[in-house]
Design an enzyme around this catalytic site. Structure first.
Site, PDB file in Angstrom:
ATOM      1  N   HIS A 120       3.732  10.921 -37.645  1.00 15.79           N
ATOM      2  CA  HIS A 120       3.008   9.753 -38.280  1.00 15.79           C
ATOM      3  C   HIS A 120       3.180   9.744 -40.017  1.00 15.79           C
ATOM      4  CE1 HIS A 120       0.271   6.334 -39.419  1.00 15.79           C
ATOM      5  NE2 HIS A 120      -0.439   7.211 -40.252  1.00 15.79           N
ATOM      6  N   ASP A 137     -11.633   0.917 -35.249  1.00 17.98           N
ATOM      7  CA  ASP A 137     -10.807   1.268 -36.391  1.00 17.98           C
ATOM      8  C   ASP A 137     -10.629  -0.060 -37.098  1.00 17.98           C
ATOM      9  OD1 ASP A 137      -9.558   2.878 -38.497  1.00 17.98           O
ATOM     10  OD2 ASP A 137      -7.777   1.694 -37.663  1.00 17.98           O
ATOM     11  N   ARG A 193     -14.338  -1.638 -44.849  1.00 12.03           N
ATOM     12  CA  ARG A 193     -14.147  -0.602 -45.853  1.00 12.03           C
ATOM     13  C   ARG A 193     -13.381  -1.413 -46.781  1.00 12.03           C
ATOM     14  NH1 ARG A 193     -10.880   3.830 -42.656  1.00 12.03           N
ATOM     15  NH2 ARG A 193     -10.687   4.657 -44.768  1.00 12.03           N
ATOM     16  N   SER A 235      -9.393   7.613 -39.066  1.00  9.73           N
ATOM     17  CA  SER A 235      -8.627   6.365 -38.813  1.00  9.73           C
ATOM     18  C   SER A 235      -7.312   6.397 -38.085  1.00  9.73           C
ATOM     19  CB  SER A 235      -8.714   5.414 -40.073  1.00  9.73           C
ATOM     20  OG  SER A 235      -7.853   4.480 -39.886  1.00  9.73           O
ATOM     21  N   LYS A 286      -5.855   6.922 -33.855  1.00 11.49           N
ATOM     22  CA  LYS A 286      -5.022   5.788 -33.329  1.00 11.49           C
ATOM     23  C   LYS A 286      -3.573   6.721 -32.799  1.00 11.49           C
ATOM     24  CE  LYS A 286      -4.932   3.728 -37.295  1.00 11.49           C
ATOM     25  NZ  LYS A 286      -5.180   2.814 -38.549  1.00 11.49           N
TER      26      LYS A 286
END
Ligand code: URA
Ligand code: CA
Length: 441
Positions: free
Chosen positions: A82, A161, A168, A183, A187
């Site tokens: 990621h 999320d 947020r 967060s 995922k």
């Protein structure tokens, strides 16, 4: 249990239990906890922080808010990668076939681009015929046979999320390490990863602008991984300028092909070898990330990674001839030079501005409904440290629409800081965080 007490406890700087965190997260996801209470809670977390145990409990509460993907029918250790979001970050296009060629299964679920960074799905879809909409069985079959597949996200993963991020976003609580770390990690865990390699970008074009913040985020995510049994490594890398030269979907496919042929921009190759080295090590296929890296370099130079890319394209319905004939990729109608106004050396670049400029040309989405143009984008000719002469090209714009050209030209020119003194090229990789600790290079 009452939300009020959980908010007050965090407001006073006390540690929340796993039950309290789960209570508020599930309550919010299911509509029992109203937005105003969740917003107050998020602000309390923002101001008071969370320790590693609370952050890991928050991550798992978020994972448990929705569906999770079961990748157990895939043989081997599934390592996901990621990136926290970069401009012209072509790494996934290279890493999927490269890591697969080394024998590690790559079961990649990706997103589309929004804002100034491109999405991996959009890049793969620039290959004529390539489909990212595989049914689950086909996805798993492809990973078992080809070793790599890329699909769009399906299923209701981490609804907590989606809802919390939206809240947020409008309550000034985005930029908070435990909230960002949970967060991102929730995922990846929900998508079925056994192990995770994180590319935490730092600098002008990144979410995290300072090195301190970037290492803090990297460490928080590695700690979560350690606590929830997912081996995690984070590498902190520069986003002070785009990665490689190409920014735009088909342009980045071509750049990835150059890397897979053993050539391409040095920074992109280096980052792919570093991230890929960690992936192969975590997959249990090498004794060290350095040994894995050497193996990967040989796969790039020997053509095996390129052959794997072709195999992957065929398996997802695309035309593999693009590898030998990149001109089969979508091409823009016009290519225009952006010229330097003066002689000098490139001192710095604003990566984010280049990303936004490419988006305006049509390479990315300004809203979820925007339609992207796979052919367009920007190819840099000069990067930080390079010398330039007045009138020489800084970059090429690949365009299909005339109306935005002048605006984009101004943005690209403005993104370059040119000065008289020679400038260093700048660091690519600042360090890595593993469960052993933080190593700064
Ligand atoms: N990216 C995410 O996925 N979550 C955040 O909170 C910030 C960036
Ligand atoms: Ca690139």
């Amino acid at each position: 249990m009452r939300s009020y007490d959980i908010i007050a406890k965090k407001r006073d700087g006390l540690e929340l239990t796993a039950e309290e965190i789960s209570f508020i997260v599930q309550g919010f996801t299911q509509g029992r906890v109203p937005d105003y209470q969740m917003a107050a809670w998020a602000m309390a977390v923002f101001l008071r922080g969370m320790n590693p145990r609370e952050t890991a409990d928050l991550t798992m509460a978020m994972v448990n808010s929705g569906e999770t993907i079961d990748l157990s029918p895939i043989k081997g250790i599934k390592v996901d990668k990621h990136s926290t979001g970069g401009v012209g970050d072509t790494t996934t296009l290279v890493l999927a076939p490269l890591v697969a060629a080394a024998g590690a299964p790559v079961a990649k679920m990706s997103g589309r681009g929004l804002g100034h960074t491109g999405g991996t799905l959009d890049k793969f879809e620039a290959i004529p015929g390539f489909s990212v909409e595989l049914v689950r069985e086909k996805f798993i079959e492809n990973v078992n046979t080809v070793k790599a597949a890329v699909v769009g996200q399906t299923g209701n993963l981490v609804p907590a999320d989606k809802k919390l991020y939206a809240l947020r976003d409008v309550t000034a609580t985005v930029n908070c390490v435990p909230l960002i770390a949970s967060s991102i990690m929730s995922k990846k865990i929900a998508a079925g990863a056994d192990a995770i390699v994180l590319d935490v970008k730092t600098g002008s074009g990144a979410f995290m602008k300072t090195l301190e913040n970037s290492f803090e985020l990297a460490k928080a995510m590695v700690d979560i991984g350690a606590q929830v049994g997912r081996k995690t490594v984070a590498v902190v890398t520069t986003m002070d300028q785009p990665l490689g030269y190409a920014v735009g979907n088909a342009l980045e496919v071509k750049e990835a092909i150059d890397i897979l042929k053993g050539g391409g921009p040095a920074d992109l190759r280096e980052l792919c070898l570093t991230l890929g080295g960690h992936m192969v090590k975590l997959a249990g296929l090498a004794d060290s990330s350095e040994a894995a890296r050497e193996k990967l370099a040989a796969l790039l130079d020997g053509g095996e990674a390129l052959a794997k890319f072709k195999e992957m394209i065929v398996a997802q319905g695309g035309n593999p001839d693009v590898v030998e004939k990149p001109e089969l990729l979508p091409q823009s109608g016009q290519q225009l030079e952006v010229k330097a106004a003066r002689d000098g050396f490139i001192q710095a670049m604003e990566a984010e501005t280049i990303g936004i400029a490419a988006t305006i040309l049509g390479a990315g989405r300004e809203t979820k409904e925007s339609v992207i143009d796979p052919a367009v984008g920007i190819v840099l000719r000069k990067k930080v440290g390079d010398m330039v002469k007045a009138g020489e090209a800084l970059a090429m714009l690949h365009v299909n629409r005339q109306d935005k050209v002048e605006e984009v030209r101004k943005m690209v020119t403005g993104a370059y800081a040119i000065g008289a003194e020679a400038a260093p090229t700048g660091k690519l990789i600042f360090g890595e965080v593993t469960k052993e600790g933080v190593k700064r290079y």
